[in-house]
Motif scaffolding. Structure first.
Motif, PDB file in Angstrom:
ATOM      1  N   ARG A   1      -1.126  -7.853   0.407  1.00  0.00           N
ATOM      2  CA  ARG A   1      -2.030  -8.738  -0.339  1.00  0.00           C
ATOM      3  C   ARG A   1      -1.877  -8.521  -1.839  1.00  0.00           C
ATOM      4  O   ARG A   1      -1.887  -9.487  -2.609  1.00  0.00           O
ATOM      5  CB  ARG A   1      -3.476  -8.480   0.099  1.00  0.00           C
ATOM      6  N   VAL A   2      -1.722  -7.291  -2.263  1.00  0.00           N
ATOM      7  CA  VAL A   2      -1.516  -7.017  -3.689  1.00  0.00           C
ATOM      8  C   VAL A   2      -0.208  -7.655  -4.157  1.00  0.00           C
ATOM      9  O   VAL A   2      -0.137  -8.216  -5.258  1.00  0.00           O
ATOM     10  CB  VAL A   2      -1.521  -5.495  -3.964  1.00  0.00           C
ATOM     11  N   ILE A   3       0.811  -7.581  -3.341  1.00  0.00           N
ATOM     12  CA  ILE A   3       2.085  -8.230  -3.672  1.00  0.00           C
ATOM     13  C   ILE A   3       1.871  -9.730  -3.874  1.00  0.00           C
ATOM     14  O   ILE A   3       2.375 -10.326  -4.846  1.00  0.00           O
ATOM     15  CB  ILE A   3       3.131  -7.967  -2.568  1.00  0.00           C
ATOM     16  N   GLU A   4       1.110 -10.355  -2.990  1.00  0.00           N
ATOM     17  CA  GLU A   4       0.827 -11.786  -3.118  1.00  0.00           C
ATOM     18  C   GLU A   4       0.087 -12.094  -4.417  1.00  0.00           C
ATOM     19  O   GLU A   4       0.378 -13.099  -5.082  1.00  0.00           O
ATOM     20  CB  GLU A   4      -0.007 -12.256  -1.923  1.00  0.00           C
ATOM     21  N   LEU A   5      -0.864 -11.245  -4.775  1.00  0.00           N
ATOM     22  CA  LEU A   5      -1.612 -11.465  -6.015  1.00  0.00           C
ATOM     23  C   LEU A   5      -0.704 -11.360  -7.235  1.00  0.00           C
ATOM     24  O   LEU A   5      -0.813 -12.156  -8.175  1.00  0.00           O
ATOM     25  CB  LEU A   5      -2.759 -10.458  -6.120  1.00  0.00           C
ATOM     26  N   TYR A   6       0.180 -10.385  -7.223  1.00  0.00           N
ATOM     27  CA  TYR A   6       1.125 -10.266  -8.334  1.00  0.00           C
ATOM     28  C   TYR A   6       2.001 -11.514  -8.428  1.00  0.00           C
ATOM     29  O   TYR A   6       2.330 -11.977  -9.529  1.00  0.00           O
ATOM     30  CB  TYR A   6       2.004  -9.031  -8.151  1.00  0.00           C
ATOM     31  N   GLU A   7       2.386 -12.064  -7.299  1.00  0.00           N
ATOM     32  CA  GLU A   7       3.278 -13.221  -7.299  1.00  0.00           C
ATOM     33  C   GLU A   7       2.608 -14.467  -7.869  1.00  0.00           C
ATOM     34  O   GLU A   7       3.295 -15.394  -8.317  1.00  0.00           O
ATOM     35  CB  GLU A   7       3.781 -13.489  -5.877  1.00  0.00           C
ATOM     36  N   THR A   8       1.268 -14.507  -7.850  1.00  0.00           N
ATOM     37  CA  THR A   8       0.558 -15.673  -8.378  1.00  0.00           C
ATOM     38  C   THR A   8       0.317 -15.587  -9.881  1.00  0.00           C
ATOM     39  O   THR A   8      -0.209 -16.530 -10.471  1.00  0.00           O
ATOM     40  CB  THR A   8      -0.797 -15.856  -7.681  1.00  0.00           C
ATOM     41  N   HIS A   9       0.674 -14.462 -10.494  1.00  0.00           N
ATOM     42  CA  HIS A   9       0.500 -14.276 -11.930  1.00  0.00           C
ATOM     43  C   HIS A   9       1.836 -13.878 -12.556  1.00  0.00           C
ATOM     44  O   HIS A   9       2.664 -13.217 -11.937  1.00  0.00           O
ATOM     45  CB  HIS A   9      -0.529 -13.177 -12.212  1.00  0.00           C
ATOM     46  N   ASN A  10       2.012 -14.276 -13.783  1.00  0.00           N
ATOM     47  CA  ASN A  10       3.241 -13.960 -14.504  1.00  0.00           C
ATOM     48  C   ASN A  10       3.089 -12.597 -15.177  1.00  0.00           C
ATOM     49  O   ASN A  10       2.894 -12.496 -16.394  1.00  0.00           O
ATOM     50  CB  ASN A  10       3.544 -15.038 -15.542  1.00  0.00           C
ATOM     51  N   LEU A  11       3.171 -11.535 -14.363  1.00  0.00           N
ATOM     52  CA  LEU A  11       2.929 -10.181 -14.858  1.00  0.00           C
ATOM     53  C   LEU A  11       4.224  -9.372 -14.885  1.00  0.00           C
ATOM     54  O   LEU A  11       5.098  -9.551 -14.041  1.00  0.00           O
ATOM     55  CB  LEU A  11       1.902  -9.470 -13.983  1.00  0.00           C
ATOM     56  N   LYS A  12       4.298  -8.477 -15.831  1.00  0.00           N
ATOM     57  CA  LYS A  12       5.464  -7.608 -15.950  1.00  0.00           C
ATOM     58  C   LYS A  12       5.282  -6.368 -15.072  1.00  0.00           C
ATOM     59  O   LYS A  12       4.170  -5.887 -14.877  1.00  0.00           O
ATOM     60  CB  LYS A  12       5.656  -7.179 -17.407  1.00  0.00           C
ATOM     61  N   ASN A  13       6.373  -5.883 -14.558  1.00  0.00           N
ATOM     62  CA  ASN A  13       6.406  -4.599 -13.850  1.00  0.00           C
ATOM     63  C   ASN A  13       5.326  -4.458 -12.771  1.00  0.00           C
ATOM     64  O   ASN A  13       4.496  -3.533 -12.830  1.00  0.00           O
ATOM     65  CB  ASN A  13       6.268  -3.452 -14.862  1.00  0.00           C
ATOM     66  N   PRO A  14       5.301  -5.333 -11.779  1.00  0.00           N
ATOM     67  CA  PRO A  14       4.306  -5.191 -10.698  1.00  0.00           C
ATOM     68  C   PRO A  14       4.349  -3.783 -10.096  1.00  0.00           C
ATOM     69  O   PRO A  14       5.413  -3.282  -9.728  1.00  0.00           O
ATOM     70  CB  PRO A  14       4.750  -6.241  -9.679  1.00  0.00           C
ATOM     71  N   ALA A  15       3.199  -3.161 -10.022  1.00  0.00           N
ATOM     72  CA  ALA A  15       3.138  -1.780  -9.543  1.00  0.00           C
ATOM     73  C   ALA A  15       1.751  -1.476  -9.020  1.00  0.00           C
ATOM     74  O   ALA A  15       0.762  -2.086  -9.444  1.00  0.00           O
ATOM     75  CB  ALA A  15       3.497  -0.808 -10.666  1.00  0.00           C
ATOM     76  N   CYS A  16       1.686  -0.512  -8.106  1.00  0.00           N
ATOM     77  CA  CYS A  16       0.406  -0.090  -7.541  1.00  0.00           C
ATOM     78  C   CYS A  16       0.441   1.409  -7.274  1.00  0.00           C
ATOM     79  O   CYS A  16       1.445   1.945  -6.804  1.00  0.00           O
ATOM     80  CB  CYS A  16       0.138  -0.846  -6.244  1.00  0.00           C
ATOM     81  N   ILE A  17      -0.651   2.065  -7.604  1.00  0.00           N
ATOM     82  CA  ILE A  17      -0.900   3.457  -7.228  1.00  0.00           C
ATOM     83  C   ILE A  17      -2.018   3.450  -6.186  1.00  0.00           C
ATOM     84  O   ILE A  17      -3.003   2.714  -6.334  1.00  0.00           O
ATOM     85  CB  ILE A  17      -1.339   4.296  -8.454  1.00  0.00           C
ATOM     86  N   VAL A  18      -1.878   4.243  -5.139  1.00  0.00           N
ATOM     87  CA  VAL A  18      -2.927   4.319  -4.110  1.00  0.00           C
ATOM     88  C   VAL A  18      -3.711   5.614  -4.282  1.00  0.00           C
ATOM     89  O   VAL A  18      -3.138   6.710  -4.264  1.00  0.00           O
ATOM     90  CB  VAL A  18      -2.336   4.252  -2.696  1.00  0.00           C
ATOM     91  N   ASP A  19      -5.000   5.466  -4.482  1.00  0.00           N
ATOM     92  CA  ASP A  19      -5.927   6.602  -4.582  1.00  0.00           C
ATOM     93  C   ASP A  19      -6.310   7.010  -3.157  1.00  0.00           C
ATOM     94  O   ASP A  19      -6.922   6.233  -2.418  1.00  0.00           O
ATOM     95  CB  ASP A  19      -7.154   6.167  -5.380  1.00  0.00           C
ATOM     96  N   ALA A  20      -5.946   8.232  -2.780  1.00  0.00           N
ATOM     97  CA  ALA A  20      -6.165   8.679  -1.404  1.00  0.00           C
ATOM     98  C   ALA A  20      -7.577   9.178  -1.138  1.00  0.00           C
ATOM     99  O   ALA A  20      -7.925   9.469   0.017  1.00  0.00           O
ATOM    100  CB  ALA A  20      -5.164   9.779  -1.046  1.00  0.00           C
ATOM    101  N   ASN A  21      -8.406   9.291  -2.171  1.00  0.00           N
ATOM    102  CA  ASN A  21      -9.769   9.773  -1.964  1.00  0.00           C
ATOM    103  C   ASN A  21     -10.759   8.642  -2.242  1.00  0.00           C
ATOM    104  O   ASN A  21     -10.483   7.501  -1.957  1.00  0.00           O
ATOM    105  CB  ASN A  21     -10.032  11.016  -2.824  1.00  0.00           C
ATOM    106  N   HIS A  22     -11.917   8.945  -2.754  1.00  0.00           N
ATOM    107  CA  HIS A  22     -12.961   7.970  -3.034  1.00  0.00           C
ATOM    108  C   HIS A  22     -13.260   7.135  -1.788  1.00  0.00           C
ATOM    109  O   HIS A  22     -13.340   7.657  -0.692  1.00  0.00           O
ATOM    110  CB  HIS A  22     -12.600   7.146  -4.282  1.00  0.00           C
TER     111      HIS A  22
END
Length: 341
Positions: free
Chosen positions: A243-264
């Motif tokens: 889903r995050v990949i899809e969101l990036y594809e709908t916007h003209n953003l540079k360097n699509p990237a995600c960090i996953v927080d394993a806590n919280h």
């Protein structure tokens, strides 16, 4: 009524008290370049942002980072370890320990000038003695002027990510900045914050009219959410990452990237679940080339001792905010990550 307590010194004054010597500046330059290469896709190394929920004791924090530095030497071909030196903590109700910036001694009254000096001293000492530059959370945008020559990574928390001043300040930073999804879990809010962070803006900052060029290294952090009944909802699974990949594809953003927080909320604050969550994220990266390209790293809350304690219990290296994964488990997990990436 707002009562003035003391005037805070300028950034130049604070930096002069605890300066970054030329050698340390070079260390940071090299670290920043390595980290940037991951976010721009030049490097396939995996980032692990790891350390205490809150940095509450300088000696214990440095003890932890010394241990981290030894592992970094052994896994340098696979991982970039960024220690969490989190010195200002958002509180849901405004109550509780707000970090070393507020209280350099958790058992004493707040003193933000002493806190500011303490956190800069700790960060500089860490770089000098371990050559690891760190991550911190930007709770107060105005504090960036005191820390911009020190930090290699900045996180914007779930309660700050919709704030305009945070977003605009991020647009003027030159290091990777992760924008967490809000506590509601609304991923569109998260992606909109990245759009703002990558854009150029004019605004007022620390008494000046300023202009920024935009930060192309601004990216997303998934940290889970809380539903209307207060129940934790995770968002680190394969479907969430797609889903995050899809969101990036709908916007003209540079360097699509995600960090996953394993806590919280991803772990429901069950700190012992973090290794399992990290392994699932790594598994998703192996299943999908798109996810492999998107997920640049993970964030882990870890300290010398398992769990947490109340202020005043004085167990060395044990968190006084959120519960953390102890060192032995953390060390094992880091080597396992290096084997699996």
């Amino acid at each position: 009524m707002i009562k003035r307590i003391k005037e805070m010194p300028s950034a130049d004054v604070i930096r002069a008290l605890y300066p970054m010597e030329e050698e340390l500046q070079e260390v940071k330059k090299q670290r920043d370049s390595m980290i940037k290469d991951v976010f721009t896709g030049v490097s396939d190394k995996f980032i692990v942002i790891i350390g205490p929920c809150s940095a509450d004791n300088e000696d214990a924090v440095l003890d932890y980072i010394y241990r981290l530095a030894k592992i970094q030497d052994k896994v340098a071909d696979k991982l970039i370890l960024i220690p969490r030196i989190y010195t200002n903590k958002p509180r849901t109700t405004g109550e509780g320990y707000k970090g070393m910036l507020h209280q350099p001694d958790p058992e004493k009254a707040p003193d933000m000038l002493s806190g500011l000096l303490s956190i800069r001293k700790m960060h500089v000492r860490s770089i000098r003695e371990t050559h690891l530059t760190a991550a911190d959370e930007m709770l107060y945008p105005a504090n960036w002027q005191y820390m911009e020559d020190i930090l290699s990574y900045v996180a914007i928390g779930a309660r700050s990510v919709e704030n305009q001043q945070h977003r605009l300040t991020v647009s003027g930073m030159e290091v990777p900045v992760g924008m967490k999804n809000p506590t509601s879990g609304d991923l569109s809010v998260m992606i909109n914050s990245v759009v703002a962070g990558q854009g150029s803006h004019n605004f007022i900052y620390t008494g000046w009219e300023v202009e920024t060029d935009g930060n192309p290294l601004c990216h997303t952090i998934l940290r889970g959410a809380v539903d209307k009944y207060g129940k934790s909802m995770s968002n680190y699974h394969y479907e969430d990452l797609m889903r995050v990949i899809e969101l990036y594809e709908t916007h003209n953003l540079k360097n699509p990237a995600c960090i996953v927080d394993a806590n919280h909320s991803n772990s429901g604050k069950k700190w012992e679940q973090q290794p399992r969550i990290v392994k699932e994220v790594l598994h998703s990266r192996h299943l999908s080339p798109e996810i492999h390209k998107l997920v640049k790293g993970v964030m882990i809350e870890s300290y010398l001792e398992d769990g947490r304690q109340e202020i005043g219990e004085e167990c060395y290296g044990k968190s006084i905010t959120d519960a953390c994964l102890g060192w032995d488990k953390s060390e094992h997990l880091l080597y396992e990550i290096a084997e699996r990436v």
